[in-house]
Motif scaffolding. Structure first.
Motif, short mmCIF file in Angstrom:
data_model
loop_
_atom_site.label_atom_id
_atom_site.label_comp_id
_atom_site.label_asym_id
_atom_site.label_seq_id
_atom_site.Cartn_x
_atom_site.Cartn_y
_atom_site.Cartn_z
N TYR A 1 0.83 -1.21 0.00
CA TYR A 1 0.00 0.00 0.00
C TYR A 1 0.86 1.26 0.00
N ARG A 2 1.91 1.26 0.81
CA ARG A 2 2.77 2.45 0.89
C ARG A 2 3.42 2.74 -0.47
N ARG A 3 3.90 1.70 -1.14
CA ARG A 3 4.60 1.92 -2.41
C ARG A 3 3.67 2.36 -3.54
N VAL A 4 2.42 1.93 -3.48
CA VAL A 4 1.49 2.26 -4.56
C VAL A 4 0.79 3.60 -4.32
N VAL A 5 0.41 3.87 -3.08
CA VAL A 5 -0.49 4.99 -2.79
C VAL A 5 0.25 6.21 -2.26
N TYR A 6 1.26 6.03 -1.44
CA TYR A 6 1.95 7.16 -0.82
C TYR A 6 3.21 7.54 -1.58
N GLY A 7 3.88 8.56 -1.09
CA GLY A 7 5.10 9.04 -1.72
C GLY A 7 4.81 10.14 -2.73
N PRO A 8 5.85 10.73 -3.30
CA PRO A 8 5.66 11.81 -4.28
C PRO A 8 5.10 11.29 -5.59
N LEU A 9 4.31 12.11 -6.25
CA LEU A 9 3.72 11.76 -7.54
C LEU A 9 4.65 12.27 -8.63
N THR A 10 5.63 11.46 -9.00
CA THR A 10 6.71 11.92 -9.90
C THR A 10 6.51 11.50 -11.35
N LYS A 11 5.71 10.50 -11.62
CA LYS A 11 5.57 9.99 -12.98
C LYS A 11 4.37 10.64 -13.65
N ASP A 12 4.59 11.20 -14.83
CA ASP A 12 3.54 11.95 -15.52
C ASP A 12 2.35 11.07 -15.88
N ASP A 13 2.61 9.83 -16.36
CA ASP A 13 1.49 8.97 -16.75
C ASP A 13 0.67 8.54 -15.54
N VAL A 14 1.31 8.37 -14.39
CA VAL A 14 0.57 8.06 -13.17
C VAL A 14 -0.24 9.27 -12.72
N ALA A 15 0.34 10.45 -12.83
CA ALA A 15 -0.36 11.68 -12.42
C ALA A 15 -1.59 11.94 -13.29
N ALA A 16 -1.56 11.43 -14.51
CA ALA A 16 -2.69 11.66 -15.42
C ALA A 16 -3.83 10.67 -15.22
N MET A 17 -3.67 9.67 -14.33
CA MET A 17 -4.72 8.67 -14.13
C MET A 17 -5.91 9.27 -13.39
N PRO A 18 -7.12 9.11 -13.93
CA PRO A 18 -8.31 9.66 -13.26
C PRO A 18 -8.76 8.78 -12.10
N ASP A 19 -9.52 9.36 -11.19
CA ASP A 19 -10.04 8.61 -10.05
C ASP A 19 -11.16 7.67 -10.51
N LEU A 20 -11.79 7.00 -9.57
CA LEU A 20 -12.79 5.97 -9.87
C LEU A 20 -13.94 6.52 -10.71
N SER A 21 -14.32 5.74 -11.70
CA SER A 21 -15.52 6.05 -12.48
C SER A 21 -16.76 5.56 -11.72
N LEU A 22 -17.93 5.92 -12.23
CA LEU A 22 -19.18 5.49 -11.59
C LEU A 22 -19.30 3.97 -11.59
N ARG A 23 -18.87 3.34 -12.69
CA ARG A 23 -18.92 1.87 -12.77
C ARG A 23 -18.01 1.24 -11.72
N GLU A 24 -16.83 1.80 -11.53
CA GLU A 24 -15.89 1.26 -10.55
C GLU A 24 -16.37 1.48 -9.12
N TRP A 25 -17.04 2.60 -8.88
CA TRP A 25 -17.69 2.80 -7.58
C TRP A 25 -18.71 1.68 -7.33
N ALA A 26 -19.49 1.36 -8.36
CA ALA A 26 -20.54 0.34 -8.21
C ALA A 26 -19.93 -1.04 -7.95
N LEU A 27 -18.69 -1.28 -8.38
CA LEU A 27 -18.04 -2.56 -8.14
C LEU A 27 -17.48 -2.65 -6.73
N LEU A 28 -16.84 -1.58 -6.25
CA LEU A 28 -16.10 -1.63 -4.99
C LEU A 28 -16.97 -1.33 -3.77
#
Length: 507
Positions: free
Chosen positions: A421-448
């Protein structure tokens, strides 16, 4: 209830799967979703109408087909909970595949619907050979799901999965044929009460063990699981970890313990020894993984070892704990694989080092991921705590050394999950492609969100899940109480009065 609800639950996904094969991609998705939701509603009706404190076997159906073979269905409280787990996860699996599966969609949906038919059949079958057909046929759709829609090494992983699980089941079939001849019946409730000769029980136990140990999977026959998980599509991993692994535990509960109690007691330390090795070794292996799916796969082996430790502790706490671990692991591991799938769909890599800092741009994802991580660790208030605590209490009654080793597994589990969890979620956001990832969509909310609610519900009020199974646990304890392991008088199973309460006795 006035109609054969179990047959209907088996038939709906089977018929819908056949229709999917002759439909377009879009229609197949909607048909599969409608069929799985229909089964979920029937499952809820099953739970609502289940009579806690009533007869052990309910909603029974029996139609003689030919010879000793019969279409015989029925459930107890344990089967009810596992059927509910199956029908709860299936619509989520269809939703998880809505966008990510683009080729041969009708066949994919048909494979998942066939899988649902066979899972419900396994947990509701009351005829020995009907169970075997459902149990073995479940290999086919999962083999196809991994082999057709899996990753780059999908052929190797699918063959390994198929051959490992098939080999043990051949021995189980031979044992079933002998049992049917010896008992003069293929009715599972009848066989659960039949006293097989003690000299034959050991061989029968080992034959069933060869199948169930691979299915769970137990160390050292677990090596097919990480390959299968890594190569399977997201929904395939969810249903493999969520339900298919539980068939091994269900087999121990339905066959090994009640039908071969003397052999179970005699071979208790074989199972305990393999389980203790699994808890420690696979947890250490999980610590050094670079692939998120492979890490969660190894954690599944460690968690399922808690199931066998609880079952072979031969006491109420251990048995109830193992059942709760099965249910909790089905929810939590399925949710963790969904969380991996969410970010894999965005970046198309499962390498842990490629991520970092997702709390900055995907806060809702980070929240769900944290909840399921805590559930895997066993934080009080989540489903993971209840099962692991009860299993540890049961293990301690059986042997303080077993409890000690199992506890180290919990500590290591916290280490690898929090490290992930620490390696995936925390730390500085240094990679541009990771920074461009959007948060959960409505469909993904409905799954989780539904899984998150279930994890919290089970953690806060476990009695609603334990109550339907309590009488069945008592019946199982009464069956194994006469087989206390020689020289282990401190084990609770050797004192029937302390584990099987008399009518009216306070809990």
């Amino acid at each position: 209830m006035g109609f054969p609800i179990l047959t209907l639950m088996v038939a709906i996904p089977a018929v819908a799967g056949g229709i999917c094969l002759f439909s377009g991609a879009s229609a197949a998705r909607w048909i599969a979703l409608a069929a799985t939701l229909a089964d979920l509603l029937l499952g809820v009706s099953l739970w609502v109408h289940f009579d806690i404190g009533g007869p052990q076997w309910q909603f029974t159906e029996h139609v003689d087909l030919f010879g000793r073979f019969a279409w015989a269905l029925g459930i107890d409280g344990i089967a009810l909970m596992l059927i509910m787990l199956s029908v709860f996860l299936m619509p989520i699996c269809i939703g998880a595949s809505w966008v990510s599966i683009e080729k041969r969609v009708p066949e994919y949906m048909a494979a998942f619907l066939l899988m649902e038919t066979l899972m419900i059949g396994v947990f509701s079958a009351q005829d020995l050979f009907l169970f075997y057909i459902f149990f073995e046929a479940g290999l086919i759709p999962m083999y196809l799901i991994i082999g057709i829609w899996g990753g780059a090494e999908r052929i190797y992983a699918s063959y390994k999965f198929f051959l490992y699980t098939l080999l043990g089941s051949v021995l189980m079939l031979i044992a079933m044929l002998w049992m049917a001849q010896a008992a003069g019946s293929t009715d599972i409730p009848t066989l659960m009460a039949f006293d097989f000769p003690p000299h034959a029980q050991t061989w029968l136990f080992l034959a069933f063990f060869a199948s169930f140990a691979v299915k769970m999977p137990m160390w050292p026959v677990h090596t097919w699981l990480p390959d299968a998980h890594v190569q399977a599509p997201t929904a395939g991993s969810v249903i493999l970890a969520g339900v298919l692994l539980k068939m091994g535990g269900y087999g121990f509960i339905r066959f090994s313990l009640p039908m071969f109690p003397e052999a179970s007691a005699q071979l208790m330390w074989l199972v305990m020894g393999l389980s203790m090795i699994a808890v420690v070794v696979t947890s250490l292996i999980a610590l050094v993984q670079n692939d998120m799916k492979k890490l969660i796969a190894y954690s599944s082996v460690a968690h399922m070892a808690f199931v066998t430790i609880g079952l072979f502790a031969f006491n109420r706490q251990g048995l109830e704990g193992s059942l709760m671990v099965m249910l909790s692991h089905g929810l939590v591991s399925g949710a963790l694989f969904l969380c991996v799938g969410v970010i894999y769909d965005r970046l198309h890599t499962r390498e842990i080092a490629r991520y970092g800092g997702l709390a900055n741009n995907m806060p809702y994802y980070a929240l769900f991921f944290m909840l399921f991580t805590m559930g895997s660790v066993g934080l009080p208030g989540t489903s993971g705590f209840v099962g692991e605590f009860l299993s540890l209490v049961g293990a301690y009654h059986a042997s303080s050394w077993v409890a000690f080793v199992a506890t180290t597994g919990i500590i290591l589990g916290a280490a690898y999950m929090l490290y992930l969890y620490r390696r995936v979620v925390y730390g500085p956001l240094t990679k541009d492609d990771v920074a461009a990832m959007p948060d959960l969509s409505l469909r993904e909310w409905a799954l989780l969100a539904p899984i998150a609610a279930a994890v919290l519900w089970m953690g806060v009020y476990p009695e609603s899940f334990l109550a339907p199974m309590r009488a069945d646990v008592g019946a199982l304890l009464a069956r194994v109480a006469r087989a206390a392991p020689a020289g282990d008088s401190h084990i609770v199973v050797g004192k029937p009065a302390s584990i099987v309460q008399a009518p009216g006795e306070a809990h």
